[in-house]
Design a protein around this motif. Structure first.
Motif, PDB file in Angstrom:
ATOM      1  N   ASN A  59      47.601  46.932  41.491  1.00  0.00           N
ATOM      2  CA  ASN A  59      47.307  47.366  42.862  1.00  0.00           C
ATOM      3  C   ASN A  59      47.926  46.422  43.896  1.00  0.00           C
ATOM      4  OD1 ASN A  59      45.737  49.736  42.424  1.00  0.00           O
ATOM      5  ND2 ASN A  59      43.928  48.497  41.935  1.00  0.00           N
ATOM      6  N   THR A  60      48.726  45.481  43.425  1.00  0.00           N
ATOM      7  CA  THR A  60      49.381  44.474  44.272  1.00  0.00           C
ATOM      8  C   THR A  60      48.423  43.869  45.315  1.00  0.00           C
ATOM      9  OG1 THR A  60      50.271  46.088  45.864  1.00  0.00           O
ATOM     10  CG2 THR A  60      51.692  45.474  43.998  1.00  0.00           C
ATOM     11  N   CYS A  61      47.227  43.519  44.853  1.00  0.00           N
ATOM     12  CA  CYS A  61      46.260  42.852  45.729  1.00  0.00           C
ATOM     13  C   CYS A  61      46.335  41.353  45.463  1.00  0.00           C
ATOM     14  CB  CYS A  61      44.848  43.383  45.483  1.00  0.00           C
ATOM     15  SG  CYS A  61      43.623  42.563  46.530  1.00  0.00           S
ATOM     16  N   TYR A  62      47.022  40.642  46.354  1.00  0.00           N
ATOM     17  CA  TYR A  62      47.296  39.221  46.123  1.00  0.00           C
ATOM     18  C   TYR A  62      46.021  38.413  45.925  1.00  0.00           C
ATOM     19  CZ  TYR A  62      49.188  34.560  46.625  1.00  0.00           C
ATOM     20  OH  TYR A  62      49.534  33.256  46.393  1.00  0.00           O
ATOM     21  N   PHE A  63      45.047  38.610  46.800  1.00  0.00           N
ATOM     22  CA  PHE A  63      43.826  37.802  46.740  1.00  0.00           C
ATOM     23  C   PHE A  63      43.106  37.971  45.405  1.00  0.00           C
ATOM     24  CE2 PHE A  63      39.275  37.190  47.230  1.00  0.00           C
ATOM     25  CZ  PHE A  63      39.233  35.908  47.745  1.00  0.00           C
ATOM     26  N   CYS A  64      42.890  39.223  44.992  1.00  0.00           N
ATOM     27  CA  CYS A  64      42.128  39.463  43.757  1.00  0.00           C
ATOM     28  C   CYS A  64      42.929  39.065  42.524  1.00  0.00           C
ATOM     29  CB  CYS A  64      41.714  40.930  43.657  1.00  0.00           C
ATOM     30  SG  CYS A  64      40.553  41.448  44.943  1.00  0.00           S
ATOM     31  N   GLN A  65      44.223  39.380  42.532  1.00  0.00           N
ATOM     32  CA  GLN A  65      45.050  38.999  41.376  1.00  0.00           C
ATOM     33  C   GLN A  65      45.041  37.486  41.192  1.00  0.00           C
ATOM     34  OE1 GLN A  65      49.195  40.185  41.495  1.00  0.00           O
ATOM     35  NE2 GLN A  65      49.711  38.955  39.694  1.00  0.00           N
ATOM     36  N   THR A  66      45.179  36.756  42.292  1.00  0.00           N
ATOM     37  CA  THR A  66      45.310  35.304  42.186  1.00  0.00           C
ATOM     38  C   THR A  66      43.976  34.646  41.863  1.00  0.00           C
ATOM     39  OG1 THR A  66      47.055  35.527  43.840  1.00  0.00           O
ATOM     40  CG2 THR A  66      46.371  33.299  43.286  1.00  0.00           C
ATOM     41  N   SER A  67      42.900  35.101  42.504  1.00  0.00           N
ATOM     42  CA  SER A  67      41.597  34.454  42.262  1.00  0.00           C
ATOM     43  C   SER A  67      41.077  34.793  40.857  1.00  0.00           C
ATOM     44  CB  SER A  67      40.592  34.860  43.343  1.00  0.00           C
ATOM     45  OG  SER A  67      40.448  36.253  43.417  1.00  0.00           O
ATOM     46  N   HIS A  68      41.166  36.052  40.453  1.00  0.00           N
ATOM     47  CA  HIS A  68      40.686  36.389  39.108  1.00  0.00           C
ATOM     48  C   HIS A  68      41.650  35.880  38.033  1.00  0.00           C
ATOM     49  CE1 HIS A  68      37.088  38.533  40.297  1.00  0.00           C
ATOM     50  NE2 HIS A  68      37.786  38.932  41.344  1.00  0.00           N
ATOM     51  N   GLY A  69      42.936  35.792  38.369  1.00  0.00           N
ATOM     52  CA  GLY A  69      43.871  35.151  37.458  1.00  0.00           C
ATOM     53  C   GLY A  69      43.511  33.682  37.256  1.00  0.00           C
ATOM     54  N   ALA A  70      43.088  33.029  38.340  1.00  0.00           N
ATOM     55  CA  ALA A  70      42.681  31.617  38.243  1.00  0.00           C
ATOM     56  C   ALA A  70      41.391  31.483  37.428  1.00  0.00           C
ATOM     57  CB  ALA A  70      42.497  31.032  39.638  1.00  0.00           C
ATOM     58  N   ALA A  71      40.476  32.453  37.589  1.00  0.00           N
ATOM     59  CA  ALA A  71      39.245  32.414  36.789  1.00  0.00           C
ATOM     60  C   ALA A  71      39.581  32.574  35.308  1.00  0.00           C
ATOM     61  CB  ALA A  71      38.280  33.518  37.245  1.00  0.00           C
ATOM     62  N   ALA A  72      40.472  33.531  34.992  1.00  0.00           N
ATOM     63  CA  ALA A  72      40.882  33.741  33.596  1.00  0.00           C
ATOM     64  C   ALA A  72      41.555  32.483  33.047  1.00  0.00           C
ATOM     65  CB  ALA A  72      41.825  34.948  33.496  1.00  0.00           C
ATOM     66  N   SER A  73      42.394  31.855  33.860  1.00  0.00           N
ATOM     67  CA  SER A  73      43.089  30.653  33.407  1.00  0.00           C
ATOM     68  C   SER A  73      42.111  29.507  33.170  1.00  0.00           C
ATOM     69  CB  SER A  73      44.143  30.223  34.442  1.00  0.00           C
ATOM     70  OG  SER A  73      45.118  31.241  34.578  1.00  0.00           O
ATOM     71  N   HIS A  74      41.115  29.378  34.057  1.00  0.00           N
ATOM     72  CA  HIS A  74      40.096  28.331  33.864  1.00  0.00           C
ATOM     73  C   HIS A  74      39.376  28.534  32.529  1.00  0.00           C
ATOM     74  CE1 HIS A  74      37.254  25.230  35.014  1.00  0.00           C
ATOM     75  NE2 HIS A  74      36.292  26.017  34.563  1.00  0.00           N
ATOM     76  N   LEU A  75      39.089  29.797  32.220  1.00  0.00           N
ATOM     77  CA  LEU A  75      38.394  30.122  30.966  1.00  0.00           C
ATOM     78  C   LEU A  75      39.339  30.056  29.768  1.00  0.00           C
ATOM     79  CD1 LEU A  75      36.301  33.093  32.385  1.00  0.00           C
ATOM     80  CD2 LEU A  75      35.383  30.879  31.624  1.00  0.00           C
ATOM     81  N   ASN A  76      40.616  29.838  30.059  1.00  0.00           N
ATOM     82  CA  ASN A  76      41.620  29.715  28.998  1.00  0.00           C
ATOM     83  C   ASN A  76      42.100  28.267  28.902  1.00  0.00           C
ATOM     84  OD1 ASN A  76      43.141  31.118  26.968  1.00  0.00           O
ATOM     85  ND2 ASN A  76      44.975  30.938  28.259  1.00  0.00           N
ATOM     86  N   GLY A  77      41.204  27.349  29.222  1.00  0.00           N
ATOM     87  CA  GLY A  77      41.533  25.929  29.113  1.00  0.00           C
ATOM     88  C   GLY A  77      42.528  25.444  30.151  1.00  0.00           C
ATOM     89  N   GLY A  78      42.611  26.207  31.267  1.00  0.00           N
ATOM     90  CA  GLY A  78      43.515  25.788  32.335  1.00  0.00           C
ATOM     91  C   GLY A  78      44.942  26.276  32.154  1.00  0.00           C
TER      92      GLY A  78
END
Lengths: 185, 185
Positions: A59-78
């Motif tokens: 959906n090319t939503c920068y805010f949601c893609q980046t924030s939830h991507g960061a949450a996924a990355s945090h849960l993936n050991g960074g």
């Protein structure tokens, strides 16, 4: 500039939530259940956040893609490379067969729920997905079609500040979404 | 046939709600606030249900279009011609200038939130819309992009039974959405 008088200095959806706390409450609760508390070994919060980031990228939503991507990355050991690979092409990303099959369902829901075929559901089931996991995948993808449109439809401020998103993702991954909206760090 | 083992004999979203009461609760609460309790003279429940039916028609979600269309018609003295006219072409439908401007915003949100322009928002404001009404329009349209995908993505049963929808619309219009899911009549 936002289309309506949103509170200043609050990025993305946090501004909409502060503008209208009544609707924020159920929206936060829904995200909390879908992404934070429903996670199991077989369908973890990391995988749920990956689906959220993936749908937001479509959906090319920068805010949601980046924030939830960061949450996924945090849960993936960074490690950020996984979410980048999923958003680039989930079919070649290093994910389990089951998560790949669930992403294929989410991919169609993002366009139109009617595009989810029996074959896609059968593939997910063959790779070990339960009815609850298929249900949650459909609803995560559907819910981010709402969140993304809310964030973009109000023309919220979406800073290009990767450190802010890393912090936000950490907080989301650790605390979930049920707490009161917090100002941006 | 539904993609997962939904309770039988429950139409559309009621089956998803019965399958997963945890996520049903915030989804029902959000609909209740947006469509039922936020209605004012200037932006009534009838107009909110019209926007819900309109967005659902653009997403070709039969269940949501028909049930929310029936709710709007019930709130319009039983006259179904208004919702039909709005779904056919809201620009020529007999609605106020303000509702027409809000429908134009909803039309873009259904495609992508980023398509809402400052001009569309300015048009709505010129016709008397407040920031809260613009906010709620964006969120109703966004929320139905979720509800529609949930209903269709699970391949719920969506009966072609106009009497059932008239009854359902009456109940939705009168009681709202916060109560426990009820079996189809």
């Amino acid at each position: 500039m936002p289309h309506i008088a949103l509170p200043e200095d609050m990025p993305g959806i946090t501004a909409g939530f502060a503008f209208c706390p009544d609707t924020a409450k159920p929206m936060r609760e829904l995200a909390h259940i879908l992404l934070h508390t429903s996670g199991t070994d077989g369908f973890s919060s990391r995988d749920r956040e990956l689906i959220a980031a993936f749908v937001s990228s479509r959906n090319t939503c920068y805010f949601c893609q980046t924030s939830h991507g960061a949450a996924a990355s945090h849960l993936n050991g960074g490690d950020q490379t996984l979410v980048e690979a999923v958003c680039r092409d989930y079919r070649t990303a290093p994910v389990s067969e089951k998560l790949c099959a669930l992403l294929a369902i989410a991919e169609q829901v993002q366009i139109d729920g009617k595009r989810v075929t029996s074959q896609l559901v059968e593939n997910a089931r063959q790779s070990g997905a339960t009815d609850f996991e298929i249900h949650d995948t459909v609803l995560i993808a559907a819910a981010f079609c709402m969140f993304n449109r809310y964030v973009d439809g109000l023309a919220t401020v979406q800073p290009r500040n990767s450190e802010m998103y890393v912090e936000m993702g950490k907080r989301m991954a650790e605390k979930g979404y049920a707490a009161a909206p917090q100002p941006a760090p």
